[in-house]
Motif scaffolding. Structure first.
Motif, PDB file in Angstrom:
ATOM      1  N   TYR A 115      -7.213   7.205  -4.840  1.00 15.06           N
ATOM      2  CA  TYR A 115      -5.986   8.746  -4.122  1.00 15.06           C
ATOM      3  C   TYR A 115      -7.230   9.004  -2.389  1.00 15.06           C
ATOM      4  CZ  TYR A 115      -5.108   7.769  -8.776  1.00 15.06           C
ATOM      5  OH  TYR A 115      -4.345   7.210  -9.788  1.00 15.06           O
ATOM      6  N   SER A 131     -21.497   2.446   2.205  1.00 15.28           N
ATOM      7  CA  SER A 131     -19.684   1.770   2.512  1.00 15.28           C
ATOM      8  C   SER A 131     -20.043   0.293   2.741  1.00 15.28           C
ATOM      9  CB  SER A 131     -19.858   3.396   3.889  1.00 15.28           C
ATOM     10  OG  SER A 131     -18.660   2.115   4.664  1.00 15.28           O
ATOM     11  N   VAL A 136     -10.985   1.454   5.817  1.00 17.18           N
ATOM     12  CA  VAL A 136     -10.610   2.469   4.581  1.00 17.18           C
ATOM     13  C   VAL A 136      -9.404   1.391   3.218  1.00 17.18           C
ATOM     14  CG1 VAL A 136      -9.538   4.572   4.040  1.00 17.18           C
ATOM     15  CG2 VAL A 136     -10.780   4.705   5.780  1.00 17.18           C
TER      16      VAL A 136
END
Ligand code: SAM
Length: 274
Positions: A115, A131, A136
Motif C-alpha cells: 500500500y 531501496s 516504486v
C-alpha cells in the motif's frame, strides 16, 4: 545464514526461494528462510494489517502493532539483537558492498511493505532501510527477494563455485568480462534488423552475420586469456561505468592496462565494444 521475512503475501516468497541456488542452499541447510505471514500477528477477527492515513489522503498504511508483534516473536525465537531491514524506495540504495556487509551477519529480518508503506513508527524497530533502486514497486516482496538473493550468494557454500562469485560484476568494483560458450561460430541476423522490420516502410533486407568467439579464448593460452579478460572487464567498465574505477580494487597489471585504455581513449580509439 538465517532470513526471517515478514509479508502479507507469504506464497510470493515461498515459491521464489524454493528454486535455484537459494532453494538448493536451503535444502543443504546452508541457508534458512522463514516466512512470516503478517496477518498471523493481528488480534482481530478480520486479520486487518492496514488502516487509513491520519490526515487523509489516498491509500492505506500498514499498522505498526502487527509488525511489532512479529518482531517480538522473531526476537523471542532468535535472540537479540536483530538486524531489521525495512524495504523502502526511500532507503539507502542496495549495492554489492552493502550486500557483502549484510552477508557477514548470521541473521537478517526483512520487512515487506504494501500500500502506501509502513506507519512511520515502525522505523523505531528498524536498523537498516534499503531501496533496490529509484523506482516504486507495489510491494516489498520483490525487493526482499532481491536483497535475499544478492546477500545469500555471498554466503560461503551457497554458490558452488566461489571463484564465480569473486569474478562477478561489482565484486572488486569492475564489471564482469564478456562470456562465450559453444559453438565457436554462430550465424544470426545483424543487430538493427528487428527495428527495420517493424518500420512503416516494411521489412528491409536481413543481413546474416557470422559471430565468432575471440580467438584468444580458443587458444588454450591461460596467461593470454587472463590478460584478455582483465582488459575486457576494464574496457567495459571504462565505457559503461567509469565512476566505478576510482574505487576499484586493481592489481598492478590492471592499473597498467587501464593506463593503456585511457591513453587509447584520449587518442580517440573506440573502446568498450566487444
Ligand atoms: N508511498 C511509498 C513511498 O513513496 O515511499 C511507496 C510505497 S510502495 C507502493 C509499497 C512498498 O513497496 C514499500 O513500503 C516497500 O516495502 C516496497 N517498495 C517499493 N519500491 C521499493 C524500492 N524501490 N525498494 C525497496 N522497496 C520498495
Amino acid at each position: 545464514m538465517t532470513f526471517d521475512i515478514v509479508t502479507i503475501f507469504p506464497a510470493m516468497i515461498e515459491q521464489a526461494v524454493a528454486t535455484g541456488i537459494v532453494g538448493r542452499a536451503i535444502e543443504r541447510g546452508t541457508l534458512e528462510v522463514k516466512v512470516h505471514d503478517l496477518r498471523d500477528f493481528t488480534t482481530d477477527r478480520h486479520r486487518v494489517v492496514d488502516d487509513v492515513p491520519y490526515g487523509g489522503g489516498p491509500g492505506m498504511v500498514l499498522k505498526p502493532e502487527p509488525i511489532f508483534r512479529a518482531l517480538d516473536a522473531i526476537e523471542g525465537q532468535r535472540g537479540r539483537p536483530l538486524t531489521v531491514v525495512l524495504t523502502s524506495p526511500q532507503g539507502r540504495r542496495l549495492t554489492q558492498a552493502e550486500a557483502e556487509r549484510l552477508s557477514r551477519l548470521a541473521h537478517l529480518v526483512l520487512l515487506c511493505g504494501r500500500y502506501e508503506g509502513f506507519d512511520e513508527r515502525v522505523r523505531e524497530r528498524v536498523t537498516d532501510e534499503i531501496s533496490i533502486g529509484d523506482y516504486v514497486l507495489s510491494g516489498g516482496e520483490l525487493p526482499a527477494l532481491v536483497i535475499l538473493d544478492t546477500v545469500a550468494r555471498l554466503v560461503p557454500g551457497v554458490v558452488g563455485d566461489e571463484q564465480s562469485v569473486a569474478e562477478d560484476s561489482f565484486h572488486r568494483g569492475l564489471l564482469d568480462f564478456p562470456q562465450y560458450t559453444r559453438p565457436a561460430e554462430v550465424t544470426t541476423t545483424r543487430a538493427g534488423s528487428v527495428e527495420r522490420a517493424t518500420t512503416l516502410a516494411g521489412p528491409g533486407p536481413v543481413d546474416p552475420a557470422v559471430l565468432k568467439v575471440p580467438d584468444v579464448l580458443l587458444s588454450g593460452n591461460h596467461a593470454e586469456i587472463r590478460r584478455w579478460r582483465k582488459r575486457a572487464a576494464l574496457s567495459r567498465t571504462l565505457a559503461r561505468r567509469p565512476e566505478l574505477l576510482s574505487e576499484a580494487d586493481l592489481d598492478e597489471e590492471e592499473r597498467e592496462i587501464l593506463r593503456e585504455l585511457v591513453a587509447e581513449r584520449d587518442k580517440g580509439v573506440e573502446y568498450g565494444r566487444d
